[in-house]
Scaffold this motif. Structure first.
Motif, short mmCIF file in Angstrom:
data_model
loop_
_atom_site.label_atom_id
_atom_site.label_comp_id
_atom_site.label_asym_id
_atom_site.label_seq_id
_atom_site.Cartn_x
_atom_site.Cartn_y
_atom_site.Cartn_z
N GLN A 14 0.82 -1.21 0.00
CA GLN A 14 0.00 0.00 0.00
C GLN A 14 0.86 1.27 0.00
O GLN A 14 0.42 2.33 -0.45
CB GLN A 14 -0.96 0.02 1.20
N LYS A 40 -2.72 -9.56 4.42
CA LYS A 40 -3.63 -8.44 4.65
C LYS A 40 -2.96 -7.12 4.29
O LYS A 40 -1.85 -6.83 4.70
CB LYS A 40 -4.10 -8.43 6.11
N SER A 87 -3.14 -3.07 4.52
CA SER A 87 -3.75 -2.01 5.34
C SER A 87 -4.49 -1.01 4.45
O SER A 87 -4.00 -0.61 3.40
CB SER A 87 -2.66 -1.29 6.13
N THR A 88 -5.68 -0.64 4.89
CA THR A 88 -6.49 0.34 4.15
C THR A 88 -6.50 1.71 4.82
O THR A 88 -7.21 2.61 4.40
CB THR A 88 -7.94 -0.16 4.03
N GLU A 89 -5.70 1.86 5.88
CA GLU A 89 -5.68 3.12 6.61
C GLU A 89 -4.82 4.14 5.88
O GLU A 89 -3.64 3.90 5.61
CB GLU A 89 -5.12 2.90 8.02
N LEU A 104 -7.85 0.99 -2.65
CA LEU A 104 -7.42 0.91 -1.26
C LEU A 104 -8.60 0.94 -0.30
O LEU A 104 -8.64 0.22 0.70
CB LEU A 104 -6.47 2.05 -0.94
N LEU A 105 -9.60 1.78 -0.62
CA LEU A 105 -10.74 1.94 0.29
C LEU A 105 -11.70 0.77 0.24
O LEU A 105 -12.24 0.35 1.27
CB LEU A 105 -11.48 3.24 -0.04
N ALA A 164 -9.20 -3.61 -1.10
CA ALA A 164 -7.90 -4.08 -0.62
C ALA A 164 -7.88 -5.58 -0.38
O ALA A 164 -6.84 -6.23 -0.50
CB ALA A 164 -7.51 -3.34 0.66
N SER A 165 -9.06 -6.15 -0.06
CA SER A 165 -9.11 -7.60 0.19
C SER A 165 -8.77 -8.41 -1.06
O SER A 165 -8.36 -9.57 -0.97
CB SER A 165 -10.50 -7.99 0.71
#
Length: 564
Positions: free
Chosen positions: A32, A213, A215-217, A320-321, A324-325
């Motif tokens: 990311q 995983k 991160s989407t933050e 990303l929002l 992301a999965s």
């Protein structure tokens, strides 16, 4: 324009998604972070850059350089490593902004094509060696390139067949897709296919490593915190990275101009990429760079403005929002395949062949640069490459020598002396020496100029005319030597004149350094013929069939006919 930019932006996003993930992995960052670098580079360049097509973001050319250098200060992937990379991005951005303020576009011309070719070849070998373990399913290894190769040779029997199949399959998909059409998002198709294969065939259970995983933050802008002791080591690295970015940005901007025939504003593009580096550093990413391949995609798909890059950035932000999965099951071997393709694309074999066929000396420069980048720590190899390019330029300048001119029979044209067997190649005026120096006159070559002129006046000419059309610059040292040369000629009984002194800068230098006072009134002419008619009107012309001593030092060539 809107529909063209949207179409180009969607294509750019499809190309950038796998590339930015792979480059982040190459740099030692989570995937990311590559997306954050692309967002920072795209939005910043759209706001501050000049070129309408240029794509800025994470780039595989600079990633191995700073990743290898920072790995000596901190372990890859640790918070300290990431903070150092972000601080480095801020420094690089500051240098690029300073380059804009100082109008330093000329810096991009300091690296010659052979040095750039060798540098990129060395970087491609770095990428290949660093990604080979992931491609064949072995753990990554830190250390020199030779150590990595030795470790892989020891453990090759532990290679994972499933990872090899994924990696080579992804690479083959990209190569075939590129052959079909460069606009085809082959890398994205390869990653999607690889992720599907991992899930459908349960390849994670067979030891195939995946991203996991994502991160989407989204990060909050903040200044990276590093130890003060690390700053001096990062400053030198920042200068190297900034210079590489300058070269690549200028090359990209010049290759894809806004309008045909219009000079690109390279300095303004430095501001755009520099702002992207600063923004990337503030959001916890790494330095960004202009990308020639992505820029080519924008132009090939009909992009008309920076809106194309903004559309691509918005697509990646949406991924990303909300998606992301989808990235969790992308195998590392597939990303290695993407990077292998990038490494092959910057391995300029055709350029090396062309250089080898035309100049063995400059091919040695290619080989030296490539060996330095591979064998030494990357930042040291790049530093040596830059130094080699500068030394090559200095050496080329110092090779300039004084050459003699002859008049083409039946004309007023004076041309460098050349020999063609026993055939006459010109005529000279008795007692007149016409000589030229075909380079800027500086401390690098002024002593050679003085030596050649002293040797020439041993023939006791009555008049020496310096043809100065190529002397476009004169520095303080050279001006002093030129004053001494004028006095040497007069001491030997020869008058001295300068003809075709066309450079405004050089003319101002002669006045500023006092050379015009030494030369005297009536000794500066617009042509050699004008000088000889004014100062040696009675000189008798005679044909010459053998080159003079000075002409023998220069590379001989046949002058054009008088009619030409």
């Amino acid at each position: 324009m809107l529909r063209y930019d949207i179409a180009a932006g969607l294509t750019l996003a499809a190309i950038a998604i796998p590339e930015q993930m792979a480059t982040a992995r190459l740099a030692g960052f989570p995937p990311q972070i590559g997306f954050f670098a692309f967002l920072a580079g795209s939005f910043s360049f759209a706001a501050f850059g000049s070129n309408r097509f240029l794509s800025s973001g994470a780039d595989s050319t600079i990633a191995p350089i700073f990743a290898g250098a920072l790995a000596l200060l901190a372990t890859r992937g640790t918070p300290q490593f990431m903070a150092l990379a972000s601080f480095l991005a801020l420094l690089v951005g500051g240098i690029l902004v300073l380059g804009f303020l100082l109008r330093a576009g000329w810096v991009a011309d300091l690296l010659s094509v052979p040095v750039t070719t060798g540098f990129l070849t060395g970087i491609s070998i770095h990428i290949f060696i660093s990604q080979l373990p992931a491609l064949i399913g072995l753990p990554s290894v830190e250390g020199s390139e030779f150590y990595r190769v030795a470790e892989m040779a020891k453990h090759w029997r532990e290679a994972n067949p499933a990872a090899i199949a994924i990696g080579l399959g992804s690479l083959a998909t990209i190569i075939i897709g590129e052959k079909i059409s460069p606009k085809l998002p082959a890398a994205l198709i390869a990653l999607a296919g690889a992720a599907f294969a991992v899930r459908y065939f349960h390849l994670e259970e067979r030891g195939v490593a995946v991203l996991g995983k994502v991160s989407t933050e989204f990060p909050h802008p903040r200044f990276p915190e590093i130890a003060p002791a690390d700053i001096p080591q990062i400053v030198g690295l920042a200068i190297i990275i900034a210079m590489v970015i300058m070269v690549q940005t200028a090359a990209t901007s010049r290759s894809f101009p806004d309008e045909e025939g219009r000079a690109p504003d390279v300095d303004r593009d430095y501001l755009g990429v520099g702002a992207g580096c600063v923004m990337a550093g503030l959001v916890g990413a790494f330095a960004v760079d202009a990308s020639p391949p992505r820029t080519a995609i924008v132009t090939a798909t009909g992009g008309r403005s920076q809106l194309s890059s903004i559309v691509a950035a918005l697509v990646i932000a949406a991924l990303l929002l909300f998606g992301a999965s989808l990235l969790e099951h992308v195998p590392n071997a597939a990303l290695a395949g993407v990077l292998m393709f990038i490494a092959a694309r910057i391995f300029r074999l055709h350029v090396m062949r062309d250089i080898f066929a035309k100049t063995r000396g400059e091919f040695a420069l290619v080989a030296l640069t490539m060996a330095a980048v591979v064998a030494l720590p990357v930042q040291n190899g790049v530093s040596l490459s830059i130094l080699a390019s500068l030394l090559h330029g200095v050496w080329t300048t110092t090779r300039s020598r004084l050459i003699t001119f002859a008049r083409l029979p039946g004309s007023s044209v004076w041309w460098p002396c050349a020999s063609s067997g026993a055939e006459p190649y010109g005529e000279r005026l008795e007692g007149v020496l016409v000589a030229a120096f075909q380079a800027p006159l500086s401390f690098l070559n002024a002593y050679g100029f003085q030596s050649d002129l002293r040797e020439a006046i041993e023939e006791k000419p009555k008049l020496v005319v310096l043809e100065a059309s190529n002397i476009v610059e004169i520095d303080y040292t050279a001006a002093g030597i030129l004053r001494q040369a004028i006095e040497d000629c007069r001491a030997a009984g020869a008058d001295f004149a300068i003809a075709r002194f066309e450079s405004v800068r050089a003319h101002e230098a002669l006045t500023r350094f006092g050379v015009m006072k030494t030369l005297g009134e009536g000794r500066l002419f617009r042509s050699v013929d004008e000088a000889t008619k004014a100062l040696a009107p009675d000189a008798v012309a005679s044909k010459i069939t053998a080159p003079t001593l000075l002409a023998r030092k220069s590379r001989a060539f046949r002058p054009p006919s008088a009619s030409a």
